[in-house]
Scaffold this active site. Structure first.
Site, short mmCIF file in Angstrom:
data_model
loop_
_atom_site.label_atom_id
_atom_site.label_comp_id
_atom_site.label_asym_id
_atom_site.label_seq_id
_atom_site.Cartn_x
_atom_site.Cartn_y
_atom_site.Cartn_z
N ASP A 13 -9.13 2.18 4.01
CA ASP A 13 -9.79 1.02 3.42
C ASP A 13 -10.97 1.49 2.56
OD1 ASP A 13 -10.43 -1.66 2.97
OD2 ASP A 13 -11.51 -1.89 4.87
N GLU A 31 -12.08 2.38 -3.02
CA GLU A 31 -12.14 2.19 -4.49
C GLU A 31 -13.04 3.23 -5.16
OE1 GLU A 31 -12.48 -0.30 -2.23
OE2 GLU A 31 -10.38 -0.83 -2.47
N ASP A 82 -8.35 -8.34 0.20
CA ASP A 82 -8.94 -9.52 0.84
C ASP A 82 -8.58 -10.82 0.12
OD1 ASP A 82 -10.00 -7.78 2.64
OD2 ASP A 82 -11.96 -7.69 1.66
#
Ligand code: MIG
Length: 839
Positions: free
Chosen positions: A447, A450, A523
């Site tokens: 997770d 980025e 999300d």
């Protein structure tokens, strides 16, 4: 004269010396000697910046010469150089070097560039240079350096609208680089990874810069992943452009200027692959040839996954897993979100919540549950934390331009971040999973890669990266950071798990990330709009090389009501990755949370997922081995049908099962488009002719599902998890056709890499009903694997006649039954060669 100077690109204020004026005057008669003298003098003048030109976009001039070295062609305009590389008969790469010097060749997306074995032909005419393969022509116009591509019929598929151009970047060095193509009046655009909008991207300007986009909205851009690859479709003919550039990049599909399609970037090289069609499917497969496909997942990873932010402590995990078995709802994997860790420190456990993880994992494994854990890239700055200490002493964390460590706040507090673009760091990171693997963890979720940083969003541009020895700032490494993190995770697990297949999930990625992970769409929100968006996201990811994808079923943030959750489970049954997930502040959202009738409907669909596992697994193989996308939008199946450009609800899983999710509340029926050909309603076996829209009832219990006539769909008995039961027989659901249709089935051990040593079985079924009064099914197989079951259980549906005789391998079969719906039912050994069902 003065006017001339003012109008020239020189800055008049800086022109102080006569020498320069003289130089200007002599422009036309310059000889090398004069140049040398002028430069001599120039060095002695007081203001050496006098000659500076303002920074403007520069365009390629007319090509001056061409050179070739095997299948590489170099064309220069006297200063800039362009390289044209023939990668295959259908793929041609174009690169630009503004001052003649190409960057070193290195790509995270394309690790092994295919080597073209044939020889391209170079021809020259008054107008152009032409490079020709048996499938494609690349034209370089001598007048203006426009580059275009055409097919064997000399139909131009792609052409420059402006010569390639660039602009110097004074602050960072290098160039902003630009490519501009003609956008045809009816051209449509697909692909580009994960964009939260309609499938056709015509008229849109989009950006690629991996972004933590919590609760993103329809149309929000960019999202978590950067896939600079698009498919164009014009007048029924497709081609692709893959702009392999990791810097912040942009695409404009006839948005700014209706007749131009442009792509550009903040740095790097203008380097793109032209990928020939003419079918969208060809383009996607050829893109896979460059960037790779997903490895075969362990079969259990195709089962149902249950997740929440977060399941803890141990008693909760036990309770949830027990409830699945109690309710007889199949589930293979439970996901542990960040709260399993000690203060969000990766590779640790919160011992208060999980005093003995190995024991717990073992106990739930006995009930058939795999345990999967999350990791984040942020490593807490903490000298008592072994991971931080090791990373610090080995200088593995990213640094700013002035050598400070890159620090940012994420869940653990103040963090530093491993430089995953350094191969040594990747190996180290991979080794950190040793203990988790020993404890029995079988999947890892990556997770925040980025990378996400609280407050500032991500790293500042000046952070340095090793970039596999090719060095770069965060401008260059940002879009590949997450992909390299999950690569490190995947490769580390692969080493540690010996011959077992790792399962990894990632949020961020760049082209090629599919080689290392499955992807979820981040999300999302518990809304009907997001259900619709999720459908588009999965279809688009699939045609952008990332077939193994799924959404947070039910929506991450907000509360899904019973109907929305049920509809989402129904759609999710046909997502290659099927996982329900929810944020911590939402109501409980397990398959039984809504009570009846919902639990039953949800169970039925999760069971359907398990029944269809051998089909899903076979389709995965077609992706892995041959590069086919798993989900296929109807436009990919019938790209010549213009109306299909607006059809984006229905898709097929593989090429046999068409699904149309229900994406509106209270919807009791909906229109579904079936591509040309015959289809069977999956629920009723009713025959429906395609090539048109049909109205289908959509009670809450089901969604429209159709099976292509002639399909052979393998089915397992329902299991609570993969491996619960020995497979005793495989059911083959065969649907009549009056033509000839091929189906495939793939089988192997389901969790090892033996398939890489050819230990697998690829079965081919040919269903043939082209002779009246007969329906023939033939089976052939390839490979070295032998499944342990003996028999197939045949169900043949849709016969236009009542069969009187079934002949298998030349002998008449004595026992078969025909049920009320006309389904012919019998069993026979899995080694049959030919079945004839006769009138
Ligand atoms: O800042 O790990 O998208 O799936 O549950 C949020 C907690 C961090 C974001 C992921 C989400 C996950 C959550 N994570």
């Amino acid at each position: 004269m003065e006017e001339d100077i003012l109008n020239s690109e020189l800055n008049p204020e800086l022109i102080t010396s006569k020498v320069l004026q003289k130089k200007e005057a002599e422009k036309d008669v310059e000889t090398d000697k004069i140049k040398e003298e002028a430069e001599e003098e120039f060095r002695h003048i007081n203001n050496p910046t006098a000659n500076l030109k303002p920074i403007v976009k520069k365009y390629l001039g007319a090509p001056a010469e061409i050179e070739r070295s095997k299948n590489r062609f170099y064309i220069s305009d006297g200063d800039a150089r362009v390289e044209i590389l023939v990668v295959s008969e259908e793929i041609i790469r174009v690169r630009l070097a503004p001052h003649g010097v190409f960057l070193e060749e290195f790509s995270y997306a394309v690790p092994n560039l295919p080597q073209y074995k044939g020889e391209a032909i170079l021809t020259e005419s008054e107008q152009e240079y032409r490079i020709t393969t048996p499938k494609v022509n690349c034209h370089i116009s001598k007048k203006d350096f426009f580059i275009s591509f055409s097919d064997q019929d000399n139909h131009i598929t792609n052409m420059d609208a402006e010569p390639m151009h660039w602009e110097e970047n004074v602050q960072f060095g290098g160039y902003y680089v630009f490519g501009t193509k003609v956008c045809q009046p009816e051209e449509a655009f697909y692909g580009l990874g994960d964009k939260a909008t309609d499938l056709n991207l015509r008229g849109k300007r989009l950006k690629n810069w991996n972004t933590d986009a919590y609760s993103y909205a329809w149309g929000q851009d960019p999202l978590y992943r950067s896939i600079p690859f698009y498919i164009s479709l014009d007048k029924g003919i497709a081609h692709g452009i893959f702009f392999d550039n990791t810097f912040r990049n942009y695409f404009d599909f006839g948005g700014e200027s209706h007749n131009k399609t442009s792509f550009w970037s903040d740095g790097g090289e203008l380097q793109y692959y032209y990928i020939h069609g003419p079918h969208m499917m060809d383009v996607v497969k050829r893109y896979a040839l460059l960037t790779g496909t997903h490895a075969m997942p362990p079969m259990w990873a195709l089962g149902y996954h249950q997740c929440r932010f977060s399941y803890y402590p141990e008693s909760k995990v036990k309770m949830i897993t027990a409830k699945f078995r109690e309710n007889q709802i199949p589930c293979d994997c439970i996901h542990l979100d960040i709260d399993y860790m000690d203060g969000y420190r990766c590779f640790t456990w919160n011992k208060k919540y999980f005093p003995d993880p190995k024991r717990m994992i073992g106990e739930i494994a006995e009930k058939g549950f795999k345990t999967l854990v999350i990791v984040d890239p942020g490593i807490r700055v903490d000298d008592n934390y072994w991971v931080f200490k090791e990373g610090k002493s080995k200088h593995y964390f990213c640094r700013r331009s002035d050598d400070y460590y890159m620090e940012g706040h994420v869940w653990p507090g103040r963090c530093q971040f491993p430089d995953f673009t350094n191969p040594e760091v990747r190996t180290w990171w991979g080794s950190l999973f040793t203990e988790l693997m020993e404890q029995g963890v079988t999947g890892v979720w990556n997770d925040m890669n980025e990378p996400a940083v609280f407050g500032s969003g991500t790293f500042p541009d000046d952070v340095r990266h090793q970039f596999d020895g090719f060095r770069g700032s965060h401008r260059k490494a940002h879009n590949v950071y997450g992909m390299q993190m999950v690569r490190a995770t995947y490769e580390g697990m692969r080493k540690l798990m010996k011959n077992k297949r790792p399962f990894t999930i990632t949020r961020a990625g760049y082209s090629g990330v599919q080689r290392y992970a499955c992807v979820w769409t981040g999300d999302n929100i518990a809304s009907w709009e997001h259900l619709r968006l999720g459908n588009l996201q999965c279809q688009r990811l699939s045609m952008s090389g990332i077939s193994f994808c799924g959404t947070d079923i039910g929506g991450f943030s907000g509360n899904a009501d019973s109907e929305l959750f049920t509809r989402w489970i129904q759609m999710g049954t046909f997502s290659p990755f099927m996982r329900a997930h929810s944020a911590g502040d939402t109501k409980e959202r397990e398959p039984w949370s809504y009570g009846e009738p919902y639990t039953t409907i949800i169970r039925n669909f999760i069971e359907l997922r398990y029944r269809l596992l051998p089909y899903f697994y076979s389709v995965f193989w077609e992706h892995h081995r041959y590069g086919f996308p798993i989900l296929r939008s109807v436009i990919m199946q019938e790209q010549e049908v213009v109306m299909n450009q607006g059809r984006q609800d229905e898709f097929t899983y593989g090429d046999k099962i068409l699904v149309c999710p229900v994406m509106e509340p209270g919807q009791m029926s909906r229109r579904v488009y079936l591509p040309t050909g015959n289809w069977f309603n999956f629920w009723t076996n009713e025959l429906v002719e395609g090539g048109k829209e049909v109205e289908v009832l959509t009670p809450l219990e089901n969604i429209p599902i159709f099976v292509k006539a002639g399909s052979v769909i393998p089915e397992y008995a329902v299991m609570q998890y993969v491996g619960e039961k020995e497979i005793e027989e495989v059911k083959l659901n065969i649907y009549y056709t009056n033509g000839e249709v091929k189906s495939y089935m793939f089988e192997d051990y389901g969790e090892t890499f033996a398939y890489e040593q050819d230990i697998y079985l690829e079965k081919k079924f040919i269903a043939d009903g082209s002779k009246a009064g007969s329906f023939i099914i033939q089976q052939t197989s390839e490979g070295l694997y032998t499944p342990r079951y003996d028999n197939y259980h045949f169900n043949i549906a849709g016969l236009p006649y009542k069969p009187s005789k079934i002949v298998i391998n030349g002998k008449e079969l004595v026992h078969f039954t025909i049920n009320r719906e006309g389904v012919v039912d019998f069993r026979f050994t899995k080694n049959f060669k030919q079945i004839e069902v006769l009138k």
